[in-house]
Design an enzyme around this catalytic site. Sequence first.
Site, PDB file in Angstrom:
ATOM      1  CG  ASP A  27      -0.121  -1.405  -2.677  1.00  0.00           C
ATOM      2  OD1 ASP A  27      -0.540  -0.793  -3.684  1.00  0.00           O
ATOM      3  OD2 ASP A  27      -0.839  -1.660  -1.695  1.00  0.00           O
ATOM      4  CG  PHE A  28       0.437   5.035  -2.746  1.00  0.00           C
ATOM      5  CD1 PHE A  28       1.582   5.807  -2.678  1.00  0.00           C
ATOM      6  CD2 PHE A  28      -0.757   5.558  -2.263  1.00  0.00           C
ATOM      7  CE1 PHE A  28       1.543   7.093  -2.124  1.00  0.00           C
ATOM      8  CE2 PHE A  28      -0.813   6.830  -1.716  1.00  0.00           C
ATOM      9  CZ  PHE A  28       0.336   7.601  -1.651  1.00  0.00           C
ATOM     10  CG  ASP A  29      -4.012   3.706  -1.574  1.00  0.00           C
ATOM     11  OD1 ASP A  29      -4.241   4.725  -0.910  1.00  0.00           O
ATOM     12  OD2 ASP A  29      -4.014   3.688  -2.810  1.00  0.00           O
ATOM     13  CG  ASP A 199      -2.239  -3.227   1.754  1.00  0.00           C
ATOM     14  OD1 ASP A 199      -3.172  -2.693   2.388  1.00  0.00           O
ATOM     15  OD2 ASP A 199      -1.974  -2.895   0.585  1.00  0.00           O
TER      16      ASP A 199
END
Length: 257
Positions: A27-29, A199
Amino acid sequence: MSAAPAELRGAVAPLVADPSRTALLFDFDGTLSPIVDDPEAAVPAPGVLAHLEQLAGRYRTVGAVSGRPVDFLVAHLPSTLALSGLYGLESVVDGVRVDRPGLAVWRERVGAAVADARELAPAGTRVESKGLSATLHYRGRPELAEAVLHLAEQLASESGLEARAAKMSVELHPPVDADKGLVVRELAAGASGVLYAGDDLGDLPAFAALAQLRAAGVTTVAAAVETPELPDAVRAASDVLLAGPDGVVDLLRALLG
């Protein structure tokens, strides 16, 4: 409790042993990048880009699977990565941009929903247009959660879009069969090992895809990034806990062996 470096090395040892048949997906954020109040200010944590470049030269597939538009990912991550944006609605793999079919009408409806949201949302709500989806953020005003969720459901009902809860926000998506689980299955096809780190609630389909792959004999690692906002369901579905984006950097180092 978040995994110590030695525990991380043990968890990923089977992947490190066979990198040419392993897919690493992130994932990124909140994972590759710390969570920030202004989504446009998000950047990868120190060390992430250099480690990802090294991993991409060693592993079969290294990719980012995000709710961000793919153009944002292209601007912030190495071109050697497979990039999937908007939960799989759009992607760039080996430099080739691909959108899932049948999305043109939804781009128009998202645009109309964004205009309505900006007119109707309570003061303090941040309305983020992503082209094929939109996010209504209330991170700066948590007390607006109920009102923002109600507005998102109203806009979804009127437009045919789907409202999906996320951390301190709610998202509007086209009712298209695409989520992070589908992306994981596509990018991991034929791999003997797969890792996914995330997350948020939108990462649960990716963890579910890992469980399906594991049942089919694939070695998998589900890594959850520990923050005060980590949903309990994401924590429960994980194999290892990482201490925020800094813990993700530790994970990348462990994957480099």
